[in-house]
Scaffold this motif. Sequence first.
Motif, PDB file in Angstrom:
ATOM      1  N   LEU A 194       0.810  -1.211   0.000  1.00  0.00           N
ATOM      2  CA  LEU A 194       0.000   0.000   0.000  1.00  0.00           C
ATOM      3  C   LEU A 194       0.848   1.268   0.000  1.00  0.00           C
ATOM      4  CD1 LEU A 194      -2.833  -1.056   2.487  1.00  0.00           C
ATOM      5  CD2 LEU A 194      -3.002  -0.827   0.002  1.00  0.00           C
ATOM      6  N   GLU A 195       2.169   1.119   0.044  1.00  0.00           N
ATOM      7  CA  GLU A 195       3.087   2.264  -0.004  1.00  0.00           C
ATOM      8  C   GLU A 195       4.287   1.960  -0.901  1.00  0.00           C
ATOM      9  OE1 GLU A 195       3.201   4.866   3.912  1.00  0.00           O
ATOM     10  OE2 GLU A 195       3.378   2.744   4.434  1.00  0.00           O
ATOM     11  N   PRO A 196       4.056   1.674  -2.186  1.00  0.00           N
ATOM     12  CA  PRO A 196       5.206   1.458  -3.070  1.00  0.00           C
ATOM     13  C   PRO A 196       5.988   2.747  -3.343  1.00  0.00           C
ATOM     14  CG  PRO A 196       3.139   1.385  -4.310  1.00  0.00           C
ATOM     15  CD  PRO A 196       2.762   1.428  -2.853  1.00  0.00           C
ATOM     16  N   TRP A 197       5.320   3.888  -3.228  1.00  0.00           N
ATOM     17  CA  TRP A 197       5.931   5.200  -3.435  1.00  0.00           C
ATOM     18  C   TRP A 197       6.199   5.843  -2.086  1.00  0.00           C
ATOM     19  CZ3 TRP A 197       4.049  10.033  -1.932  1.00  0.00           C
ATOM     20  CH2 TRP A 197       4.654  11.151  -2.500  1.00  0.00           C
ATOM     21  N   PRO A 198       7.322   6.525  -1.874  1.00  0.00           N
ATOM     22  CA  PRO A 198       8.337   6.929  -2.866  1.00  0.00           C
ATOM     23  C   PRO A 198       9.568   6.026  -2.925  1.00  0.00           C
ATOM     24  CG  PRO A 198       8.672   8.179  -0.876  1.00  0.00           C
ATOM     25  CD  PRO A 198       7.496   7.279  -0.596  1.00  0.00           C
ATOM     26  N   ILE A 255      -6.731  -3.898  -0.073  1.00  0.00           N
ATOM     27  CA  ILE A 255      -6.268  -5.234   0.313  1.00  0.00           C
ATOM     28  C   ILE A 255      -7.205  -6.304  -0.226  1.00  0.00           C
ATOM     29  CG2 ILE A 255      -5.982  -6.781   2.301  1.00  0.00           C
ATOM     30  CD1 ILE A 255      -4.739  -4.417   3.814  1.00  0.00           C
ATOM     31  N   GLU A 256      -8.513  -6.035  -0.223  1.00  0.00           N
ATOM     32  CA  GLU A 256      -9.473  -7.003  -0.759  1.00  0.00           C
ATOM     33  C   GLU A 256      -9.149  -7.337  -2.215  1.00  0.00           C
ATOM     34  OE1 GLU A 256     -12.029  -8.855   0.434  1.00  0.00           O
ATOM     35  OE2 GLU A 256     -11.253  -8.249   2.398  1.00  0.00           O
ATOM     36  N   LYS A 257      -8.696  -6.341  -2.964  1.00  0.00           N
ATOM     37  CA  LYS A 257      -8.358  -6.568  -4.371  1.00  0.00           C
ATOM     38  C   LYS A 257      -7.055  -7.354  -4.522  1.00  0.00           C
ATOM     39  CE  LYS A 257     -10.596  -2.236  -5.738  1.00  0.00           C
ATOM     40  NZ  LYS A 257     -10.399  -0.883  -6.337  1.00  0.00           N
ATOM     41  N   GLY A 328      -2.075  -0.812  -5.216  1.00  0.00           N
ATOM     42  CA  GLY A 328      -1.667  -0.052  -4.038  1.00  0.00           C
ATOM     43  C   GLY A 328      -1.035   1.291  -4.332  1.00  0.00           C
ATOM     44  N   ASP A 329      -0.959   1.665  -5.600  1.00  0.00           N
ATOM     45  CA  ASP A 329      -0.259   2.894  -5.993  1.00  0.00           C
ATOM     46  C   ASP A 329      -0.698   4.084  -5.126  1.00  0.00           C
ATOM     47  OD1 ASP A 329       1.196   4.845  -7.249  1.00  0.00           O
ATOM     48  OD2 ASP A 329      -0.026   4.875  -9.073  1.00  0.00           O
TER      49      ASP A 329
END
Length: 371
Positions: A194-198, A255-257, A328-329
């Motif tokens: 849920l936090e790929p960035w930054p 998260i469900e996805k 999660g972007d």
Amino acid sequence: MDLTTTAYGTWSAGRFMHFGETLSEERFLSCIATAWDAGIRTYVTADVYGNGKADELLGQALADKSRDEYCLVGMVGHDFYEGQRQGAKGYPRFTDPELHQSSHYRDYLRKACEKSLERCRTDRFDLLMLHNPDETGYTSTAVWDGLRALKAEGLSERLGLAPGPANGFSLDIIDCIEKFGADIDWAMLILNPLEPWPSCHVLPVCEQHGVKVLTRVADYGGLFHGDMKKGHQFKPGDHRSYRAEGWVDHGLEKIEKMKPIAEKHGLSLIQFASIWNLSQPAVQSVVPTFIQEAGEGARQIEEQIKDFAATPDIRLSAEESETVRQIGDNTGCMMLKGASKRHSISERPDEWPMREDLLELAGRHGLGDNW
């Protein structure tokens, strides 16, 4: 001993950071014992947690273990010996010019390292990290000369960079790695599905320079432990209550996805988040936060630890990993710490004005100029 894929951090269990219930000292020690019995062999501590108390408790918990059987990661950077706590800002960094000049950095780092080792009941770290550096910490040759000296003296086998306490610092980290990468073995970054960035901007640079990555907050504030439901109510003072309103419900929807991919591989949510992290370039270790949630029916924190420790040695395919990243972007979801055009002067130790050399660096790495 180098870091293992699973790690335990002494900020867990609510004693030194306010998440969920604040566990007793005995329960805190029990959590470390649970981690050991479950097979976790990397332990991460910071000297500033409890002004050394976390070090002491970890040393007590591991006192009867052979030193060659576990990896010990320490962090130094906040001067709580001479500095005065500044409310929510915490203790100042040792590089604060009101505390130390550059000629004293080496002596301070040695003192902080030796005192932390004494509390941990050992004579060496396997990895010593610069904890929550200010702009000087990222850029000062004197700081990294001091750290290098500790490695040369055998006080630590490896050196690393641990940015924080919040998210950001991307350009500062990349600049630091390009300047001092020969001395940096590990970096600790915030990363989860849920936090790929930054951190996505930093991972390729770490891979290029051979810097291994330890990821924290893989649990995303506890959501990936699976204990929080929509409308979750936090106790007064819980750090997570300061996040943007609705973050729990919004995160649970995403998260469900993602669940079909986790279920395909037979993974619990925290295992899934950890495996997604480990499927990214340069990521070699994961250290979540374990939280005893408040209220009846909450799962015991010891079960969270066992669940994470059982993470299997698998990786997601590139296609699966990218699918999760797209779900999660979180690009642009928050104000980032570190160098920023928002600041004309540095008023806090984790925020400072943007520099032209960092904008040039951003251009070279294709990161644009919107900082």
